[in-house]
Design an enzyme around this catalytic site. Structure first.
Site, short mmCIF file in Angstrom:
data_model
loop_
_atom_site.label_atom_id
_atom_site.label_comp_id
_atom_site.label_asym_id
_atom_site.label_seq_id
_atom_site.Cartn_x
_atom_site.Cartn_y
_atom_site.Cartn_z
N TRP A 82 44.83 39.53 44.29
CA TRP A 82 44.22 38.34 43.65
C TRP A 82 44.51 38.30 42.16
O TRP A 82 44.58 37.22 41.56
CB TRP A 82 42.74 38.25 43.97
CG TRP A 82 42.53 37.96 45.42
CD1 TRP A 82 41.98 38.79 46.36
CD2 TRP A 82 42.92 36.77 46.13
NE1 TRP A 82 42.00 38.19 47.61
CE2 TRP A 82 42.58 36.96 47.48
CE3 TRP A 82 43.54 35.58 45.75
CZ2 TRP A 82 42.83 35.99 48.46
CZ3 TRP A 82 43.79 34.61 46.71
CH2 TRP A 82 43.43 34.82 48.06
N LYS A 109 32.77 34.25 50.15
CA LYS A 109 32.60 35.68 50.37
C LYS A 109 31.11 36.03 50.31
O LYS A 109 30.53 36.47 51.28
CB LYS A 109 33.37 36.50 49.34
CG LYS A 109 34.89 36.63 49.53
CD LYS A 109 35.63 35.36 49.81
CE LYS A 109 37.11 35.50 50.02
NZ LYS A 109 37.93 35.33 48.85
N ASP A 168 37.33 37.14 37.81
CA ASP A 168 37.23 36.61 39.17
C ASP A 168 36.24 37.48 39.93
O ASP A 168 36.54 38.63 40.26
CB ASP A 168 38.63 36.65 39.81
CG ASP A 168 38.66 36.11 41.22
OD1 ASP A 168 37.58 35.83 41.78
OD2 ASP A 168 39.77 35.99 41.78
#
Ligand SMILES: *Cc1c(COP(=O)(O)O)cnc(C)c1O
Length: 361
Positions: free
Chosen positions: A102, A196, A172
């Site tokens: 990511w 999530k 993030d």
């Protein structure tokens, strides 16, 4: 009805009480004569839902008043691009600490807009560790420093907020927001896709220091402008109302369960239980991440013999344990154990893994 324990990385399991409440309210939101999903986002019912979601998230995460909260569509990946458009001048240097998939995605999203600098990079080591802070090469004139708090695929998590001086820190937190207490005042901005740890896919949360919103950034349409979104109360266009409503229910559930301090305790126990099974298996299972930075949220692991992978997944499913297949980038298995995964689910998985080893070891 038989709901399994669902270890999906995202979209991920939601608290059963939240799903039941959503089901009960689906046909008629209390007193509204219609479903919340059928009502105007500017009507009194949804305005109340939106206001409560923000207030509850502020309480849950202890968000300081000088930080704005936005509820946006577009997912975490869109925020990764918007960061550059909103906070960096065209071609300005922006520092990226890359500790997994990511982090790489975040860097790729800004390449058209900034001079993206890999200030630290764990790729040479297969993203099994976080490069030591002393080795980072930060740029003095960077617009911001970006890192990924928890790498959902590689299972690598920062256990502390890195010190980066006066340059705004942007992180993030898609797969670890609300999993433990966090000092938000250390950040310029944090963001997370909801799917999530916060709710259903389709809405993202952006928490940004108000002062940063005064930066000129780069030429962009109003719909790509965080300050415009704030001014429009995250309703510049039709927002994802149902996702926002469901996330709001999850926030209320987390507060009722005892808040982030309580989830931190549960999450620590859950992760410890799984890593204990893996490390105690004599090599039958293995996790390759350096112990100090192993994720509490996503536990990737490999069986000693790949030929057993399909058997493992079949038998797990029969035992009521689903979505354990690892990300295609890594293979193997991955157990995602966010706030909504009960401790009983992790205990069931740990017991299953022990029995599976006995049968196939
Ligand atoms: C899932 C995830 C993303 C991507 O989120 P989208 O909402 O699909 O854009 C980004 N970063 C992290 C850490 C993630 O876990």
């Amino acid at each position: 009805m038989s709901r399994a324990f669902n270890f999906s990385a995202g979209p991920a399991t939601l608290p059963e009480t939240v799903l039941r409440q959503a089901r009960d309210e689906l046909l008629e939101f209390p007193g509204a004569g219609a479903s919340i999903v059928e009502l105007s986002h500017r009507g009194p019912e949804f305005m109340q839902v939106a206001a409560e979601a923000e207030a509850d998230l502020r309480t849950l995460l202890s968000i300081p008043d000088d930080y704005a909260v936005l509820f946006l569509s577009g997912g975490a990946t869109t925020q990764q691009a918007l960061i550059a458009l909103n906070f960096a001048a065209p071609g300005q240097v922006a520092d990226y600490v890359v500790t997994g998939h990511w982090g790489k995605t975040a860097l790729k999203q800004v390449q058209p807009y900034v001079s993206a600098h890999r200030a630290a990079d764990g790729e040479a080591g297969g993203f099994r560790d976080i490069p030591p802070r002393d080795d980072w090469r930060l740029s003095a004139d960077a617009a911001y420093v970006h890192y990924t708090a928890n790498e959902t695929i590689h299972g690598v998590e920062f256990r502390d907020v890195p010190e980066v001086g006066d340059v705004p820190l942007i992180a993030d937190f898609s797969s670890s927001i609300a999993s433990e207490p966090l000092d938000i005042s250390k950040f310029g901005m944090i963001y997370a896709g909801a799917q999530k740890n916060l709710g259903p896919v389709g809405v993202s949360v952006v928490i940004v220091r108000r002062e940063l919103l005064q930066r000129a950034g780069q030429p962009r349409a109003p719909i790509l402008d965080y300050a415009a979104h704030l001014q429009g109360e995250s309703m510049l266009n039709t927002p994802p109302t149902y996702n926002w409503y469901l996330a709001g229910l999850v926030f209320k559930w987390m507060l009722a369960e005892g808040g982030v301090a309580e989830f931190a305790r549960r999450n620590a126990r859950k992760a410890a239980a799984l890593y204990a099974v893996i490390d105690g298996s004599g090599g039958f299972y293995r996790n390759e991440v350096a112990a100090a930075v192993r994720s509490r949220m996503n536990v990737p692991f490999f069986l000693h013999d790949e030929a057993l992978d399909a058997v493992f997944l079949d038998e797990a499913r029969e035992a009521g344990l689903i979505s354990l297949k690892g990300h295609r980038a890594l293979g193997g298995m991955r157990a995602s154990i966010y706030n909504a995964m009960p401790e009983a689910g992790v205990q069931a998985l740990a017991a299953f893994m022990g029995e599976f080893q006995q049968r196939h070891g």
